[in-house]
Design a protein around this motif. Structure first.
Motif, PDB file in Angstrom:
ATOM      1  N   THR A   1      -4.714 -12.493  -3.008  1.00 12.61           N
ATOM      2  CA  THR A   1      -5.803 -11.534  -3.190  1.00 12.61           C
ATOM      3  C   THR A   1      -6.889 -11.701  -2.135  1.00 12.61           C
ATOM      4  O   THR A   1      -7.420 -10.714  -1.618  1.00 12.61           O
TER       5      THR A   1
ATOM      6  N   PRO B   1      -6.005 -10.223   1.868  1.00 11.08           N
ATOM      7  CA  PRO B   1      -6.171  -8.767   2.048  1.00 11.08           C
ATOM      8  C   PRO B   1      -7.584  -8.285   1.725  1.00 11.08           C
ATOM      9  O   PRO B   1      -8.069  -7.329   2.351  1.00 11.08           O
ATOM     10  N   SER B   2      -8.246  -8.945   0.765  1.00 11.08           N
ATOM     11  CA  SER B   2      -9.615  -8.564   0.409  1.00 11.08           C
ATOM     12  C   SER B   2     -10.609  -8.939   1.500  1.00 11.08           C
ATOM     13  O   SER B   2     -11.773  -8.541   1.430  1.00 11.08           O
TER      14      SER B   2
ATOM     15  N   VAL C   1      -9.384  -8.944   5.073  1.00 11.49           N
ATOM     16  CA  VAL C   1      -8.958  -8.204   6.274  1.00 11.49           C
ATOM     17  C   VAL C   1      -9.196  -6.698   6.112  1.00 11.49           C
ATOM     18  O   VAL C   1      -9.767  -6.053   7.012  1.00 11.49           O
ATOM     19  N   ILE C   2      -8.778  -6.120   4.989  1.00  8.75           N
ATOM     20  CA  ILE C   2      -8.891  -4.663   4.815  1.00  8.75           C
ATOM     21  C   ILE C   2     -10.349  -4.201   4.791  1.00  8.75           C
ATOM     22  O   ILE C   2     -10.717  -3.269   5.518  1.00  8.75           O
TER      23      ILE C   2
ATOM     24  N   LEU D   1      -2.560  -6.160  -6.571  1.00 10.85           N
ATOM     25  CA  LEU D   1      -2.962  -4.871  -5.994  1.00 10.85           C
ATOM     26  C   LEU D   1      -4.220  -4.337  -6.679  1.00 10.85           C
ATOM     27  O   LEU D   1      -5.149  -3.847  -6.016  1.00 10.85           O
TER      28      LEU D   1
ATOM     29  N   ILE E   1      -7.259  -6.441  -5.494  1.00 10.63           N
ATOM     30  CA  ILE E   1      -7.664  -6.080  -4.131  1.00 10.63           C
ATOM     31  C   ILE E   1      -8.423  -4.766  -4.148  1.00 10.63           C
ATOM     32  O   ILE E   1      -9.475  -4.622  -3.511  1.00 10.63           O
ATOM     33  N   TRP E   2      -7.903  -3.788  -4.866  1.00 13.58           N
ATOM     34  CA  TRP E   2      -8.549  -2.474  -4.960  1.00 13.58           C
ATOM     35  C   TRP E   2      -9.946  -2.595  -5.560  1.00 13.58           C
ATOM     36  O   TRP E   2     -10.886  -1.947  -5.111  1.00 13.58           O
TER      37      TRP E   2
ATOM     38  N   LEU F   1     -12.389  -4.362  -2.962  1.00 11.72           N
ATOM     39  CA  LEU F   1     -12.459  -3.775  -1.624  1.00 11.72           C
ATOM     40  C   LEU F   1     -13.833  -3.213  -1.291  1.00 11.72           C
ATOM     41  O   LEU F   1     -14.402  -3.498  -0.232  1.00 11.72           O
TER      42      LEU F   1
END
Length: 295
Positions: free
Chosen positions: A87, A90-91, A93-94, A168, A171-172, A175
């Motif tokens: 988690t 990506p949390s 980098v994005i 997922l 992360i969403w 974000l």
């Protein structure tokens, strides 16, 4: 001279008294709602029994030994580590990429910023119910995949897919907050640095690597630590979507503590597990403070 010193001491005393007057309500709240519960949690971790007529009794380090020898606990620890690592990256980098893009002059930049931030203000329980509906066997995700002749997948009933769905969702959810933090960090970097780099012939990637990332060092540390804490205390996703299943594959540490305390009524054992979680969280906070101090 004596009068001057006396007046200074008198003024200092008045300032000290005023400071304590203003600090006392906050210190009382801190003691009642944070320090006392932590101290009582630590005490409970050395006890067994329940809050009934039988009461609780001292067992020493027995609960901690049970943790060390319990295979289910170690599976939960592995699940939590996997969930946290999958988690946090990506949390990081994005949102950083989105912040760099939305920090430029783009059409509908304000609308896009609001849209990406929206998940942060949505209740995690509501988000979990929404994702459970999306990823159910007869849900929209499988309906979309069916257009490409992909057979239905039991997303939340398969040990291989249940955890990625929860990741997922996490992360969403994280974000938008991280993106706003990175935007604030980007706007604190002087534009003169980029102008000087352009004059020296630096391309976009070189500007990002040598100006943006060093300028966001403390921001990156903050995002990593806060996201790690968010993942370590994750409960609602598991409670709403999988209840720790299938086959304990999505059981995280906070949900495990909840089960032991309020389903098995083993409060001492649950307190020991919660103390371990608290220790890990304190280590992360210590690392954050040390890294900020060095920066």
């Amino acid at each position: 001279m004596k009068t001057s010193r006396f007046s200074r001491l008198h003024l200092l005393d008045n300032d000290t008294v005023a400071a304590w007057v203003f600090l006392t309500p906050a210190l009382i709240l801190l003691g009642v709602f944070i320090i006392w519960p932590i101290a009582y949690l630590f005490y409970l971790s050395f006890t067994a029994g329940s809050f009934t007529s039988t009461g609780i009794y001292w067992v020493g380090f027995k609960n901690y030994w049970r943790l060390l020898l319990n295979g289910d606990f170690w599976q939960v620890v592995v699940n939590t580590i996997y969930f946290t690592l999958a988690t946090v990256l990506p949390s990081l980098v994005i949102p950083l990429g989105l912040a760099v893009l939305l920090n430029r002059s783009l059409a509908l930049r304000g609308v896009l910023r609001s849209a990406y931030f929206l998940p942060s203000i949505v209740s995690l329980v509501a988000a979990g119910l929404g994702f459970r509906w999306l990823f159910q066997t007869t849900g929209p995700v499988n309906a979309f995949l069916n257009l490409f002749s992909v057979p239905p997948i039991s997303w939340l009933g398969d040990t291989s897919w249940a955890m990625p769905v929860i990741i997922l969702l996490s992360i969403w959810k994280q974000l938008g907050f991280n993106m706003v933090v990175f935007l604030a960090g980007l706007q604190a970097i002087p534009s003169s640095r980029y102008e000087a780099a352009e004059l020296d012939g630096a391309n976009v990637w070189q500007q990002f690597w040598y100006i943006t990332l060093p300028g966001l060092a403390s921001t990156v540390i903050f995002v990593v630590v806060t996201t790690s804490i968010f993942t370590l205390r994750s409960f609602e996703q598991v409670y709403v979507m999988t209840s720790g299943g299938p086959l304990n594959s999505t059981n995280l540490l906070v949900y495990y503590i909840y089960q032991e305390a309020f389903a098995q009524f083993d409060f001492g054992y649950a307190a020991a597990a919660a103390t371990v979680l608290l220790a890990v969280t304190l280590v992360l906070v210590y690392v954050q403070l040390q890294a900020w101090g060095k920066d």
